[in-house]
Write an enzyme that holds these catalytic residues in place. Structure first.
Site, PDB file in Angstrom:
ATOM      1  N   LYS A 170       0.890  -1.173   0.000  1.00 52.52           N
ATOM      2  CA  LYS A 170       0.000   0.000   0.000  1.00 52.52           C
ATOM      3  C   LYS A 170       0.927   1.222   0.000  1.00 52.52           C
ATOM      4  CE  LYS A 170      -1.583   3.125   2.102  1.00 52.52           C
ATOM      5  NZ  LYS A 170      -1.415   4.588   1.736  1.00 52.52           N
ATOM      6  N   GLY A 201      -4.434   3.474  -2.120  1.00 53.93           N
ATOM      7  CA  GLY A 201      -5.538   3.854  -1.244  1.00 53.93           C
ATOM      8  C   GLY A 201      -5.062   4.721  -0.096  1.00 53.93           C
ATOM      9  N   GLY A 203      -4.313   5.778   3.841  1.00 56.74           N
ATOM     10  CA  GLY A 203      -3.745   5.081   4.998  1.00 56.74           C
ATOM     11  C   GLY A 203      -4.787   4.529   5.952  1.00 56.74           C
ATOM     12  N   PRO A 204      -5.682   5.398   6.455  1.00 65.39           N
ATOM     13  CA  PRO A 204      -6.643   4.902   7.453  1.00 65.39           C
ATOM     14  C   PRO A 204      -7.655   3.890   6.897  1.00 65.39           C
ATOM     15  CG  PRO A 204      -6.434   7.292   7.556  1.00 65.39           C
ATOM     16  CD  PRO A 204      -5.720   6.849   6.313  1.00 65.39           C
ATOM     17  N   GLY A 207      -4.560   1.117   4.225  1.00 60.23           N
ATOM     18  CA  GLY A 207      -3.400   0.804   5.064  1.00 60.23           C
ATOM     19  C   GLY A 207      -3.817   0.045   6.309  1.00 60.23           C
ATOM     20  N   GLU A 245      10.017   1.391  10.367  1.00 59.27           N
ATOM     21  CA  GLU A 245      11.105   2.321  10.046  1.00 59.27           C
ATOM     22  C   GLU A 245      10.493   3.706  10.196  1.00 59.27           C
ATOM     23  OE1 GLU A 245      13.369   4.649   8.991  1.00 59.27           O
ATOM     24  OE2 GLU A 245      13.150   4.127   6.889  1.00 59.27           O
ATOM     25  N   CYS A 279      14.228  10.751   6.393  1.00 61.56           N
ATOM     26  CA  CYS A 279      14.148  10.391   7.811  1.00 61.56           C
ATOM     27  C   CYS A 279      15.521  10.347   8.461  1.00 61.56           C
ATOM     28  CB  CYS A 279      13.424   9.063   7.976  1.00 61.56           C
ATOM     29  SG  CYS A 279      14.028   7.792   6.879  1.00 61.56           S
ATOM     30  N   GLU A 369      10.940  15.892  14.692  1.00 58.38           N
ATOM     31  CA  GLU A 369      11.257  15.732  13.277  1.00 58.38           C
ATOM     32  C   GLU A 369      10.467  16.763  12.477  1.00 58.38           C
ATOM     33  OE1 GLU A 369       9.899  12.120  11.137  1.00 58.38           O
ATOM     34  OE2 GLU A 369      11.984  11.971  10.513  1.00 58.38           O
TER      35      GLU A 369
HETATM   36  P1  NAP Z   1       2.327   8.652   7.550  1.00 65.42           P
HETATM   37  O1  NAP Z   1       0.933   9.101   7.729  1.00 65.42           O
HETATM   38  O2  NAP Z   1       2.980   7.898   8.624  1.00 65.42           O
HETATM   39  O3  NAP Z   1       2.361   7.818   6.176  1.00 65.42           O
HETATM   40  C1  NAP Z   1       3.117   6.657   5.915  1.00 65.42           C
HETATM   41  C2  NAP Z   1       2.236   5.586   5.286  1.00 65.42           C
HETATM   42  O4  NAP Z   1       1.288   5.112   6.255  1.00 65.42           O
HETATM   43  C3  NAP Z   1       1.402   6.077   4.102  1.00 65.42           C
HETATM   44  O5  NAP Z   1       1.264   5.051   3.164  1.00 65.42           O
HETATM   45  C4  NAP Z   1       0.090   6.387   4.785  1.00 65.42           C
HETATM   46  O6  NAP Z   1      -0.996   6.449   3.902  1.00 65.42           O
HETATM   47  C5  NAP Z   1      -0.025   5.230   5.743  1.00 65.42           C
HETATM   48  N1  NAP Z   1      -0.979   5.438   6.842  1.00 65.42           N
HETATM   49  C6  NAP Z   1      -1.412   6.619   7.375  1.00 65.42           C
HETATM   50  N2  NAP Z   1      -2.274   6.392   8.359  1.00 65.42           N
HETATM   51  C7  NAP Z   1      -2.418   5.049   8.470  1.00 65.42           C
HETATM   52  C8  NAP Z   1      -3.193   4.193   9.312  1.00 65.42           C
HETATM   53  N3  NAP Z   1      -4.005   4.681  10.258  1.00 65.42           N
HETATM   54  N4  NAP Z   1      -3.087   2.850   9.142  1.00 65.42           N
HETATM   55  C9  NAP Z   1      -2.265   2.349   8.201  1.00 65.42           C
HETATM   56  N5  NAP Z   1      -1.513   3.101   7.375  1.00 65.42           N
HETATM   57  C10 NAP Z   1      -1.582   4.439   7.507  1.00 65.42           C
HETATM   58  O7  NAP Z   1       3.224   9.879   7.196  1.00 65.42           O
HETATM   59  P2  NAP Z   1       2.755  11.239   6.509  1.00 65.42           P
HETATM   60  O8  NAP Z   1       1.426  11.709   7.052  1.00 65.42           O
HETATM   61  O9  NAP Z   1       2.766  11.044   5.063  1.00 65.42           O
HETATM   62  O10 NAP Z   1       3.904  12.207   6.994  1.00 65.42           O
HETATM   63  C11 NAP Z   1       3.832  12.788   8.303  1.00 65.42           C
HETATM   64  C12 NAP Z   1       5.188  12.820   8.965  1.00 65.42           C
HETATM   65  O11 NAP Z   1       5.744  11.516   9.056  1.00 65.42           O
HETATM   66  C13 NAP Z   1       6.275  13.583   8.223  1.00 65.42           C
HETATM   67  O12 NAP Z   1       6.204  14.937   8.426  1.00 65.42           O
HETATM   68  C14 NAP Z   1       7.510  12.971   8.791  1.00 65.42           C
HETATM   69  O13 NAP Z   1       7.830  13.533  10.018  1.00 65.42           O
HETATM   70  C15 NAP Z   1       7.119  11.541   8.987  1.00 65.42           C
HETATM   71  N6  NAP Z   1       7.580  10.673   7.891  1.00 65.42           N
HETATM   72  C16 NAP Z   1       8.634   9.878   8.096  1.00 65.42           C
HETATM   73  C17 NAP Z   1       9.084   9.062   7.078  1.00 65.42           C
HETATM   74  C18 NAP Z   1      10.241   8.162   7.241  1.00 65.42           C
HETATM   75  O14 NAP Z   1      10.841   7.758   6.262  1.00 65.42           O
HETATM   76  N7  NAP Z   1      10.603   7.761   8.441  1.00 65.42           N
HETATM   77  C19 NAP Z   1       8.456   9.071   5.853  1.00 65.42           C
HETATM   78  C20 NAP Z   1       7.348   9.888   5.663  1.00 65.42           C
HETATM   79  C21 NAP Z   1       6.925  10.663   6.701  1.00 65.42           C
HETATM   80  P3  NAP Z   1      -1.388   7.901   3.283  1.00 65.42           P
HETATM   81  O15 NAP Z   1      -0.339   8.180   2.283  1.00 65.42           O
HETATM   82  O16 NAP Z   1      -2.714   7.718   2.681  1.00 65.42           O
HETATM   83  O17 NAP Z   1      -1.377   8.885   4.422  1.00 65.42           O
END
Ligand code: NAP
Ligand code: MG
Length: 462
Positions: A170, A201, A203-204, A207, A245, A279, A369
């Site tokens: 996903k 799709g 995340g919520p 995912g 990660e 990250c 972060e």
């Molecule tokens: P995120 O919400 O954690 O997104 C990562 C993945 O998880 C995406 O595929 C996302 O889908 C999915 N996801 C979101 N909510 C979920 C849920 N409840 N259950 C299952 N999967 C879910 O990250 P983001 O909102 O894109 O970014 C927010 C912050 O996260 C950034 O500002 C940064 O600090 C951090 N981040 C860290 C990394 C890293 O490499 N460690 C990478 C990205 C972001 P959607 O795309 O539909 O939201």
């Protein structure tokens, strides 16, 4: 504008169960460039069933044959490198050179490394009167972010396939197009139906359905610590294996004997690359008080040189989040020496390369972060103080140490609570394990350590 209507499930592009779509936006000009289906639990279920059905045959495929399919996949990725780079530039906004070298280039190297590891790894070993079998964990559910959109898929799919697992991915809603290209590459490489599946799709919705699906044996997630914590709780509650990660707040420690100009310039480049959406970026620069003013001047000059060439952030929400952090830094008393919260361009989600001086360890911008082009420079008194500051966050993903000689830098690095440290500007190594100490995550990706995440052992006693 292209309207894609399929998801790659069981070796074919199939229409989604529901009518909803996700709009893909080019963050450089804010135009909608495509739509993809917003998959639901029903689509996830179809994909997991396909992966489950394909598992016995793929797990029983000799490692040499799995290796051959991965080598073919690497070759397809190499042949389509320009198309991949162009796609990442369109949906993530990264500058074309970075897209070529990193977003398209690194996945080729990683896929190649797993073609070699699948062929060379000892999937059986002897210990005493036992034979230990290293068997695939089973069906993998992978949830990936947008910041290195193809790399983060390949860093999960390649070792999973090498291990004999099957997988459902996903991808992030912001970057589904390169994920689709990857599914095409998997198909072209002759990987059997059901071994790799893609559900686009939210995340919520998609995912969460994937993490919760009882047919998934291992959940591998890359993204924010907040979502990672939820996924970890779901997986642990269902006694699934889990790999996380997560975020980082890594330290770039410049010891007094270092080549200061080089350490500062490489440090600034590290933070500004990919518009700070990395990250493992070294977002805290630690400088001895005697060299502090000189380092700040060098960093401000280096950041100003980037101007607005670094590319936008991925979306408006991330831009607003980063600008709010910059405002918070000012409010908490840090000194802006480059950039600031104003948008440098009218269109696109741009943030200026920003450098803060006089940052103290307890400030928000030194602890959280930011995920944008923002560097904080902190002052230390002596080596013990530097170590305390370096280790003084909840994270522990990466870092750097610069010193007069490698041995001195390595001695400091051994005391850091973090998963990766670059010594005097050491180069990226796709075979080195990547992953976090503390709240930066659970598990390791890349190389042989990344492969073993997807294996479980069975011992036979004779
Ligand atoms: P995120 O919400 O954690 O997104 C990562 C993945 O998880 C995406 O595929 C996302 O889908 C999915 N996801 C979101 N909510 C979920 C849920 N409840 N259950 C299952 N999967 C879910 O990250 P983001 O909102 O894109 O970014 C927010 C912050 O996260 C950034 O500002 C940064 O600090 C951090 N981040 C860290 C990394 C890293 O490499 N460690 C990478 C990205 C972001 P959607 O795309 O539909 O939201
Ligand atoms: Mg999100």
């Amino acid at each position: 504008m292209k309207a894609y209507d399929g998801m790659y499930i069981d070796g074919a592009w199939r229409p989604a169960a529901g009518p909803d779509v996700i709009e893909v936006v080019n963050p450089a000009d804010e135009q909608v460039i495509a739509t993809v289906p917003a998959g639901t639990a029903e689509d996830v279920d179809a994909a997991v069933r396909a992966a489950r059905a394909a598992l016995p045959a793929w797990a029983a495929t000799p490692p040499a044959e799995r290796a051959a399919r991965l080598a073919a996949l690497r070759d397809v990725l190499a042949a389509r490198q320009d198309e991949i780079a162009g796609t990442v530039t369109a949906e993530l906004g990264s500058p074309p050179k970075l897209s070529q070298a990193v977003h398209a280039g690194v996945p080729i190297a990683v896929a190649g490394s797993y073609a070699e590891l699948a062929a060379a790894y000892a999937f059986e070993e002897r210990t005493g009167n036992s034979t230990v079998l290293h068997e695939p964990v089973g069906v993998v559910g992978a949830i990936t972010p947008w910041n290195y959109p193809l790399h983060q898929i390949v860093a999960k799919a390649a070792p999973a396939l090498a291990a004999g697992c099957t997988i459902v991915v996903k991808p992030a809603e912001d970057t589904p197009l390169v994920a689709r290209l990857f599914a095409e590459a998997v198909h072209e490489a002759g990987i059997p139906a059901g071994v790799f599946n893609l559900v686009t799709g939210l995340g919520p919705v998609a995912g969460q359905a994937l993490a919760e699906h009882p047919g998934v044996d291992l959940v591998s997630f890359t993204g924010s610590t907040a979502v990672g914590r939820r996924i970890g709780a779901i997986a642990t509650g269902m006694v699934k294996k889990v790999a996380l990660e997560l975020g980082g707040k890594s330290a770039n420690v410049i010891l007094p004997g270092a080549d200061l100009a080089r350490a500062v310039n490489v440090g600034v480049a590290n933070v500004m690359s990919n518009s700070g959406q990395t990250c493992s970026a070294w977002t805290r620069m630690l400088v001895h008080r005697d060299q502090y003013d000189e380092a700040v001047e060098l960093a401000a000059t280096a950041a100003a040189k980037y101007g607005d060439r670094i590319g936008p952030l991925v979306n408006a929400k991330q831009r607003d989040r980063v600008r709010a952090y910059i405002e918070k830094g000012v409010a908490e008393g840090a000194r802006l020496v480059a950039g600031g919260p104003e948008s440098p361009r009218e269109r696109g989600y741009h943030v200026s390369p920003t450098v803060f001086a006089d940052v103290t360890p307890e400030m928000t911008i030194a602890q959280e972060e930011i995920f944008g082009p923002v560097l904080s420079i902190l002052r230390y008194e002596d080596e013990e103080d530097a170590l305390r500051i370096a280790n003084g966050t909840v994270y522990g993903l990466a870092g750097a140490v610069w010193a007069g000689d490698e041995a001195e830098a390595a001695a400091f690095a051994r005391r850091m609570e973090t998963g990766q440290v670059d010594i005097n500007g050491g180069r990226f190594n796709p075979l080195a394990p990547f992953g976090g100490y503390k709240q930066s995550g659970v598990g390791r990706e890349l190389g042989v350590h990344g492969l073993t995440e997807y294996l479980q052992t069975k011992s036979l006693q004779f």
